[in-house]
Motif scaffolding. Structure first.
Motif, PDB file in Angstrom:
ATOM      1  N   SER A 178     -60.859   6.934  56.457  1.00  0.00           N
ATOM      2  CA  SER A 178     -61.128   5.625  55.850  1.00  0.00           C
ATOM      3  C   SER A 178     -61.826   5.753  54.375  1.00  0.00           C
ATOM      4  O   SER A 178     -62.859   6.482  54.540  1.00  0.00           O
ATOM      5  CB  SER A 178     -61.384   4.633  56.701  1.00  0.00           C
ATOM      6  OG  SER A 178     -62.827   4.750  56.808  1.00  0.00           O
ATOM      7  N   GLY A 228     -57.218   2.620  57.037  1.00  0.00           N
ATOM      8  CA  GLY A 228     -56.787   3.150  55.749  1.00  0.00           C
ATOM      9  C   GLY A 228     -57.627   2.814  54.601  1.00  0.00           C
ATOM     10  O   GLY A 228     -58.619   3.334  54.786  1.00  0.00           O
ATOM     11  N   ILE A 229     -57.336   2.260  53.555  1.00  0.00           N
ATOM     12  CA  ILE A 229     -58.177   2.048  52.159  1.00  0.00           C
ATOM     13  C   ILE A 229     -58.386   0.412  52.221  1.00  0.00           C
ATOM     14  O   ILE A 229     -57.418  -0.211  52.289  1.00  0.00           O
ATOM     15  CB  ILE A 229     -57.454   2.591  51.065  1.00  0.00           C
ATOM     16  CG1 ILE A 229     -57.174   3.861  50.727  1.00  0.00           C
ATOM     17  CG2 ILE A 229     -58.296   2.188  49.710  1.00  0.00           C
ATOM     18  CD1 ILE A 229     -56.266   4.472  49.742  1.00  0.00           C
ATOM     19  N   SER A 245     -52.745   5.779  51.101  1.00  0.00           N
ATOM     20  CA  SER A 245     -52.990   5.497  52.576  1.00  0.00           C
ATOM     21  C   SER A 245     -51.898   5.798  53.591  1.00  0.00           C
ATOM     22  O   SER A 245     -50.719   5.164  53.142  1.00  0.00           O
ATOM     23  CB  SER A 245     -53.446   4.096  52.667  1.00  0.00           C
ATOM     24  OG  SER A 245     -53.829   3.860  53.957  1.00  0.00           O
ATOM     25  N   ALA A 275     -48.792   3.127  50.083  1.00  0.00           N
ATOM     26  CA  ALA A 275     -49.346   2.842  51.528  1.00  0.00           C
ATOM     27  C   ALA A 275     -47.904   2.200  52.487  1.00  0.00           C
ATOM     28  O   ALA A 275     -46.849   2.080  51.807  1.00  0.00           O
ATOM     29  CB  ALA A 275     -50.303   1.776  51.399  1.00  0.00           C
TER      30      ALA A 275
END
Length: 327
Positions: free
Chosen positions: A151, A187-188, A206, A228
């Protein structure tokens, strides 16, 4: 406010935040010699000056560093700056979690890689937090700064506004590979405060979600790609991206999202000289604004929504139950 702090703890859940908005910094000095620090967490922070010996040994799973300026991969060439280089830099790359916190900029000199993987192929870094008004790539146009972790959090909690006049020359590649979970995607996270990416090109990838959190803005010097399974925002978010180049939203290869709600009513602004929406942008019961400024290009297609793009801010229906009782 200003000051200095050092934390060595067996508690791995440590964090330091310092707001210098409107503060004239004249205090907060921390000097570390050829010392050894061992603990589950080590945090070093100073608002005015932080001296860190290159031979200092830091043995920890969670490392946090806060300084007026941080230089990664080179010498500390300005007053108050701290350099992460040589043996010290290599030892930190083995940490489980890393938090770099600058009150002006985090400068990456040349090509730098924080992307070590274990025998199972997963990133060794569990979490990376880059907390600064500005991230800047200094070097050749062929240099790449790569950060890979389970992360990643980008934020600016300092209260200091980034300088739009500072420029970078290299490429930034950040990738989050969250572990599989049936509760949250991960994720981000693009957190609070205004942060600027002073790189020629930036890519945030991500394998899960990219989540905008709180009030803030991510500004970029050059083109930026958000890749993502889903780009979304929390209910309290008033956030977005403002690119001086092209902003591209697309799907990341082999990414997945649970589609869980992270809040309702958030506001997300996506702007650039040109914006290409080629992925999934989902802000539940919220507001999405896409702006192609086109001030430095002769192109007419300043905003492009591709045939596979999905942009939605819809609400949802929540069942309240199947049985009722009256007393």
């Amino acid at each position: 406010g200003q000051g200095a702090a050092m934390v060595v703890s067996q508690n791995g859940n440590t964090d330091i935040r310092r707001n210098l908005d409107g503060v004239t910094v004249d205090k907060g000095t921390l000097n570390i010699g050829q010392a050894t620090f061992t603990g589950q967490a080590v945090q070093l922070d100073a608002s005015r000056s932080l001296g860190l010996n290159a031979k200092a040994a830091i043995n920890t799973k969670q490392f946090g560093l806060g300084a007026p300026r941080i230089v990664v991969g080179g010498s500390a060439d300005t007053a108050g700056a701290v350099a992460l280089d040589g043996l010290l830099l290599n030892s930190l790359k083995g940490a489980d979690s890393m938090q770099l916190r600058s009150y002006s900029s985090i400068d990456f000199k040349g090509s730098q890689a924080f992307d070590a993987r274990g025998a199972d192929g997963k990133p060794l870094l569990r979490k990376v937090v880059l907390d600064a008004p500005q991230l800047r790539g200094l070097g050749q146009s062929t240099d790449i700064v790569s950060v890979t972790a389970q992360s990643v959090v980008l934020r600016n909690t300092s209260g200091v506004t980034p300088l739009a006049t500072e420029t970078g020359t290299s490429t930034l590649a950040i990738q989050a590979e969250p572990v599989l979970s049936d509760k949250s995607t991960g994720g981000i996270t693009l957190g609070e405060g205004t942060q600027r990416l002073a790189f020629a090109n930036s890519t945030l990838t991500s394998k899960g979600d990219i989540v905008f959190y709180g009030q803030g803005k991510l500004a970029t010097q050059g083109d930026i790609t958000l890749a993502a399974a889903r780009v979304t925002a929390t209910g309290t978010a008033v956030h977005g991206v403002d690119s001086a180049g092209t902003l591209t939203i697309t799907s990341a290869a082999n990414s997945r999202t649970l589609g869980e709600r992270v809040g309702a009513g958030g506001s997300l602004s996506l702007s650039g000289e040109r914006v290409v929406q080629d992925g999934l942008v989902d802000v539940a019961s919220g507001k999405i604004k896409i702006t192609g400024k086109g001030s430095s290009t002769a192109r007419r297609d300043t905003v492009t929504l591709t045939e596979r793009s999905i942009t939605k801010a819809a609400g949802w229906t929540q069942a309240v139950g199947k049985s009722w009782a009256v007393d």
